[in-house]
Design a protein around this motif. Structure first.
Motif, PDB file in Angstrom:
ATOM      1  N   LEU A   1      -0.398  -7.748  10.796  1.00  0.00           N
ATOM      2  CA  LEU A   1       0.265  -6.727  11.613  1.00  0.00           C
ATOM      3  C   LEU A   1       1.087  -5.778  10.748  1.00  0.00           C
ATOM      4  N   SER A   2       0.608  -5.477   9.555  1.00  0.00           N
ATOM      5  CA  SER A   2       1.338  -4.587   8.653  1.00  0.00           C
ATOM      6  C   SER A   2       1.415  -3.187   9.246  1.00  0.00           C
ATOM      7  N   ARG A   3       2.348  -2.400   8.739  1.00  0.00           N
ATOM      8  CA  ARG A   3       2.496  -1.014   9.209  1.00  0.00           C
ATOM      9  C   ARG A   3       1.192  -0.255   9.074  1.00  0.00           C
ATOM     10  N   GLY A   4       0.486  -0.468   7.963  1.00  0.00           N
ATOM     11  CA  GLY A   4      -0.767   0.240   7.732  1.00  0.00           C
ATOM     12  C   GLY A   4      -1.883  -0.137   8.676  1.00  0.00           C
ATOM     13  N   HIS A   5      -1.755  -1.284   9.340  1.00  0.00           N
ATOM     14  CA  HIS A   5      -2.764  -1.706  10.314  1.00  0.00           C
ATOM     15  C   HIS A   5      -2.387  -1.360  11.754  1.00  0.00           C
ATOM     16  N   MET A   6      -1.108  -1.030  11.985  1.00  0.00           N
ATOM     17  CA  MET A   6      -0.635  -0.916  13.364  1.00  0.00           C
ATOM     18  C   MET A   6      -0.098   0.465  13.758  1.00  0.00           C
ATOM     19  N   LEU A   7       0.640   1.100  12.875  1.00  0.00           N
ATOM     20  CA  LEU A   7       1.387   2.289  13.274  1.00  0.00           C
ATOM     21  C   LEU A   7       0.514   3.533  13.390  1.00  0.00           C
ATOM     22  N   ARG A   8       1.072   4.521  14.082  1.00  0.00           N
ATOM     23  CA  ARG A   8       0.450   5.832  14.279  1.00  0.00           C
ATOM     24  C   ARG A   8      -0.923   5.712  14.941  1.00  0.00           C
ATOM     25  N   GLY A   9      -1.049   4.762  15.852  1.00  0.00           N
ATOM     26  CA  GLY A   9      -2.278   4.597  16.621  1.00  0.00           C
ATOM     27  C   GLY A   9      -3.344   3.767  15.944  1.00  0.00           C
ATOM     28  N   ARG A  10      -3.042   3.205  14.777  1.00  0.00           N
ATOM     29  CA  ARG A  10      -4.078   2.464  14.053  1.00  0.00           C
ATOM     30  C   ARG A  10      -4.457   1.148  14.725  1.00  0.00           C
ATOM     31  N   TYR A  11      -3.623   0.665  15.629  1.00  0.00           N
ATOM     32  CA  TYR A  11      -3.996  -0.542  16.371  1.00  0.00           C
ATOM     33  C   TYR A  11      -5.272  -0.313  17.182  1.00  0.00           C
ATOM     34  N   LEU A  12      -5.628   0.951  17.427  1.00  0.00           N
ATOM     35  CA  LEU A  12      -6.830   1.288  18.193  1.00  0.00           C
ATOM     36  C   LEU A  12      -8.112   1.200  17.371  1.00  0.00           C
ATOM     37  N   LEU A  13      -7.986   1.255  16.052  1.00  0.00           N
ATOM     38  CA  LEU A  13      -9.162   1.369  15.193  1.00  0.00           C
ATOM     39  C   LEU A  13      -9.922   0.051  15.097  1.00  0.00           C
ATOM     40  N   GLU A  14     -11.219   0.156  15.001  1.00  0.00           N
ATOM     41  CA  GLU A  14     -12.070  -1.030  14.835  1.00  0.00           C
ATOM     42  C   GLU A  14     -12.251  -1.294  13.345  1.00  0.00           C
ATOM     43  N   ILE A  15     -11.285  -2.010  12.789  1.00  0.00           N
ATOM     44  CA  ILE A  15     -11.281  -2.335  11.366  1.00  0.00           C
ATOM     45  C   ILE A  15     -11.035  -3.834  11.208  1.00  0.00           C
ATOM     46  N   PRO A  16     -11.400  -4.417  10.074  1.00  0.00           N
ATOM     47  CA  PRO A  16     -11.049  -5.830   9.831  1.00  0.00           C
ATOM     48  C   PRO A  16      -9.526  -5.988   9.835  1.00  0.00           C
ATOM     49  N   ARG A  17      -9.026  -7.034  10.477  1.00  0.00           N
ATOM     50  CA  ARG A  17      -7.578  -7.223  10.616  1.00  0.00           C
ATOM     51  C   ARG A  17      -7.101  -8.559  10.050  1.00  0.00           C
ATOM     52  N   GLY A  18      -7.993  -9.317   9.451  1.00  0.00           N
ATOM     53  CA  GLY A  18      -7.573 -10.529   8.792  1.00  0.00           C
ATOM     54  C   GLY A  18      -7.447 -11.708   9.740  1.00  0.00           C
ATOM     55  N   PRO A  19      -6.894 -12.829   9.200  1.00  0.00           N
ATOM     56  CA  PRO A  19      -6.254 -12.884   7.876  1.00  0.00           C
ATOM     57  C   PRO A  19      -7.260 -12.717   6.741  1.00  0.00           C
ATOM     58  N   PHE A  20      -6.780 -12.097   5.650  1.00  0.00           N
ATOM     59  CA  PHE A  20      -7.635 -11.772   4.517  1.00  0.00           C
ATOM     60  C   PHE A  20      -7.489 -12.835   3.429  1.00  0.00           C
ATOM     61  N   VAL A  21      -8.596 -13.199   2.827  1.00  0.00           N
ATOM     62  CA  VAL A  21      -8.563 -14.250   1.807  1.00  0.00           C
ATOM     63  C   VAL A  21      -8.384 -13.678   0.410  1.00  0.00           C
ATOM     64  N   SER A  22      -8.406 -12.346   0.289  1.00  0.00           N
ATOM     65  CA  SER A  22      -8.260 -11.742  -1.033  1.00  0.00           C
ATOM     66  C   SER A  22      -7.598 -10.371  -0.916  1.00  0.00           C
ATOM     67  N   GLU A  23      -7.072  -9.893  -2.031  1.00  0.00           N
ATOM     68  CA  GLU A  23      -6.519  -8.544  -2.085  1.00  0.00           C
ATOM     69  C   GLU A  23      -7.601  -7.510  -1.809  1.00  0.00           C
ATOM     70  N   THR A  24      -8.798  -7.778  -2.301  1.00  0.00           N
ATOM     71  CA  THR A  24      -9.905  -6.836  -2.106  1.00  0.00           C
ATOM     72  C   THR A  24     -10.161  -6.600  -0.626  1.00  0.00           C
ATOM     73  N   GLU A  25     -10.229  -7.684   0.160  1.00  0.00           N
ATOM     74  CA  GLU A  25     -10.431  -7.551   1.604  1.00  0.00           C
ATOM     75  C   GLU A  25      -9.284  -6.778   2.251  1.00  0.00           C
ATOM     76  N   PHE A  26      -8.072  -7.105   1.853  1.00  0.00           N
ATOM     77  CA  PHE A  26      -6.882  -6.466   2.418  1.00  0.00           C
ATOM     78  C   PHE A  26      -6.892  -4.960   2.166  1.00  0.00           C
ATOM     79  N   TYR A  27      -7.099  -4.563   0.907  1.00  0.00           N
ATOM     80  CA  TYR A  27      -7.078  -3.140   0.576  1.00  0.00           C
ATOM     81  C   TYR A  27      -8.262  -2.404   1.188  1.00  0.00           C
ATOM     82  N   ASP A  28      -9.412  -3.057   1.255  1.00  0.00           N
ATOM     83  CA  ASP A  28     -10.576  -2.420   1.859  1.00  0.00           C
ATOM     84  C   ASP A  28     -10.310  -2.118   3.337  1.00  0.00           C
ATOM     85  N   SER A  29      -9.620  -3.029   4.010  1.00  0.00           N
ATOM     86  CA  SER A  29      -9.262  -2.809   5.404  1.00  0.00           C
ATOM     87  C   SER A  29      -8.307  -1.631   5.548  1.00  0.00           C
TER      88      SER A  29
END
Length: 525
Positions: free
Chosen positions: A185-213
């Motif tokens: 639920l980081s700011r980059g995943h939630m704020l400014r309407g991003r909660y609406l986006l169809e993106i991977p939301r984790g939990p992420f097992v690696s930094e690569t997955e996290f940054y790619d999301s």
């Protein structure tokens, strides 16, 4: 005790059962009587409101609930509340970091009080924002020595957070008395309407997955969500770039004039520029090695250590850290960044970075391998790259061009000119096609022209400057399929130098004007 009267100030933001609240609070303290003044004006932040409960023995609690905001649906707000409460309880159980104690919480409206809530103790001390920086003539700024003391303590707290490690990147939730990492639920995943986006939301097992999301969220945000006031090639002027507040105000006025012509912010040229940034970041992050001492596990992070959320006593000892909404575990490099003071998006000056680093290093136990001390210091000193990356990916700043330039310089150095990179990308068929698709969603030309007409009413001189600047920027042909030579061979960026130059030109022009034309002079004052 008052009932749910519409005239009571306590119900300013939402109706709830005041009597049920007091019964529940009193029961939690084994019958100590309490009251909640129905005439108190609720405290309010961006996402939550709060009222105070006073017990007979002088103890005060805080009752906090989510705002019914259009930009954050109740379902998402309840999820954030549940995660924040779990994070606070985890911190109480596993550290001595000063945070509010959560006595009870309910993440839905299905309770006798009638709203989702957290019941916690009142934070001791006062918000650091009360005196970090002078906001009024009669309010003195905090002394440098006291600021250093606070930064040193924040460094020590960051060390403690670095020891709370998880095997995944996500946000904490509590179930049946145990803690579990779930979606991020980081700011980059939630704020400014991003909660609406169809993106991977984790939990992420690696930094690569996290940054790619996050890059996916950034790219989709650029294409489909409102991005105002962010304009990539025209960052909003900030006071630190100008010698006076008057000069900065003039620059902001010129910036407003420029972005108003053609509705430059929420239209295709600006949006596709941000998509180019997203694609560049995706490539950079594949090879970028951000400093980390303990890769493979992920520390817990406070996402907004601003002056509003730090409480201190009269001796500048930190007494409480509040507002853990959007908290999650994160890559270590992001934790080892400087806090944004006084506000989240403010970059800490180099002089104040030193006590933060020293406070972190001083908190490391002496028995630790000496090599780790040096590794941590090196990571902390390189933390500004991760700081820039996290702000940029969340679109949490008004200085996106500068942030991207910092990341680009760290990753690419002088191997490739950033401006030429953008000019090359703008000529590619892929981005021209994307521009044409996004352009179809732009406001109608007549609507844009009407907005310009209203904005520039009786401001012909200012409009002429903004239109000339638009022409010089080659704005309308950035992604156009044209064969003739463009006006520019370099990338246009509206930097402070530009606004200062235009301001100087206007001043010279004013001095040349004949005194018989007061209407023009008045317009450019």
């Amino acid at each position: 005790m008052s009932s749910k009267s519409g005239s009571d100030k306590v119900f300013l933001y939402r109706k709830f059962d005041l009597q049920a609240l007091c019964r529940r609070a009193s029961a939690l303290r084994r019958g100590v009587p309490c009251v909640c003044d129905p005439e108190q004006h609720p405290a309010s932040g961006s996402f939550n409101w709060a009222v105070f409960i006073s017990f007979e023995d002088g103890v005060r609690w805080v009752f906090r609930a989510p705002h019914p905001r259009d930009f954050m649906p109740e379902e998402q707000a309840e999820k954030l509340l549940a995660s924040e409460a779990a994070t606070l309880r985890y911190l109480k159980a596993h550290s001595d970091i000063p945070v509010p104690e959560v006595y009870e919480y309910c993440a839905s409206s299905d309770n006798d009080i009638g709203v989702p809530f957290i019941l916690m103790n009142e934070a001791p001390g006062r918000p650091l924002s009360n005196f970090w920086k002078a906001s009024e003539a009669f309010q003195p700024s905090l002394e440098t020595a006291k600021k250093n003391k606070i930064l040193s303590q924040l460094g020590a707290i960051t060390w403690k957070l670095s020891q709370l490690r998880f095997d995944k990147i996500g946000s904490l939730f509590e179930e049946a008395g145990s803690f579990e990492l779930k979606e991020c639920l980081s700011r980059g995943h939630m704020l400014r309407g991003r909660y609406l986006l169809e993106i991977p939301r984790g939990p992420f097992v690696s930094e690569t997955e996290f940054y790619d999301s996050l890059v996916s969220a950034f790219s989709e945000h650029a294409e489909t969500l409102p991005i105002s006031p962010n304009c990539f090639v025209a960052p909003i002027p900030t006071p630190v770039e100008y010698q006076s507040s008057i000069q900065c105000k003039k620059a902001v006025g010129l910036w407003n004039d420029f972005v108003t012509i053609g509705n430059k912010i929420d239209t295709a040229n600006n949006r596709v520029d941000y998509v180019v940034v997203a694609d560049a970041l995706r490539d950079i992050l594949r090879t970028l090695e951000l400093p980390a001492v303990n890769p493979g596990t992920f520390p817990l992070h406070h996402p907004d250590l601003s002056a509003n959320n730090i409480f201190v006593d009269d001796d500048c000892n930190i007494t409480c850290l509040i507002d853990w909404s959007f908290a999650s575990s994160i890559p270590e490099a992001t934790l080892l960044t400087m806090p944004g003071l006084p506000q989240y998006g403010d970059e800490l000056c180099p002089q104040l970075q030193i006590p933060f680093i020293d406070g972190f290093i001083a908190a490391i136990p002496e028995s630790t391998d000496q090599k780790l001390f040096q590794k941590y210091r090196e990571s902390l000193e390189l933390g500004q790259v991760a700081w820039a990356l996290s702000r940029l990916l969340s679109l949490d700043s008004i200085r996106d061009y500068n942030l991207f330039a910092n990341v680009w310089q760290f990753a690419r150095g002088s191997d490739q000119d950033m401006g030429q990179y953008f000019l090359q990308k703008r000529c590619l068929p892929h981005y021209i096609t994307l521009y044409n698709e996004v352009h179809e969603e732009d406001p109608p030309i007549l609507e844009i022209e009407e907005e310009e007409k209203d904005y520039f009413r009786d401001k012909d001189f200012r409009k002429a400057i903004a239109m000339k600047l638009t022409l010089v920027s080659d704005w309308k042909r950035q992604y156009a399929e044209i064969q003739e030579p463009r006006l520019r061979e370099n990338m246009f960026v509206a930097s402070p130098v530009l606004w200062k130059w235009i301001h100087a030109f206007v001043q010279d022009w004013k001095e040349m004007l004949d005194r018989s034309t007061p209407e023009i002079r008045g317009e450019i004052e």
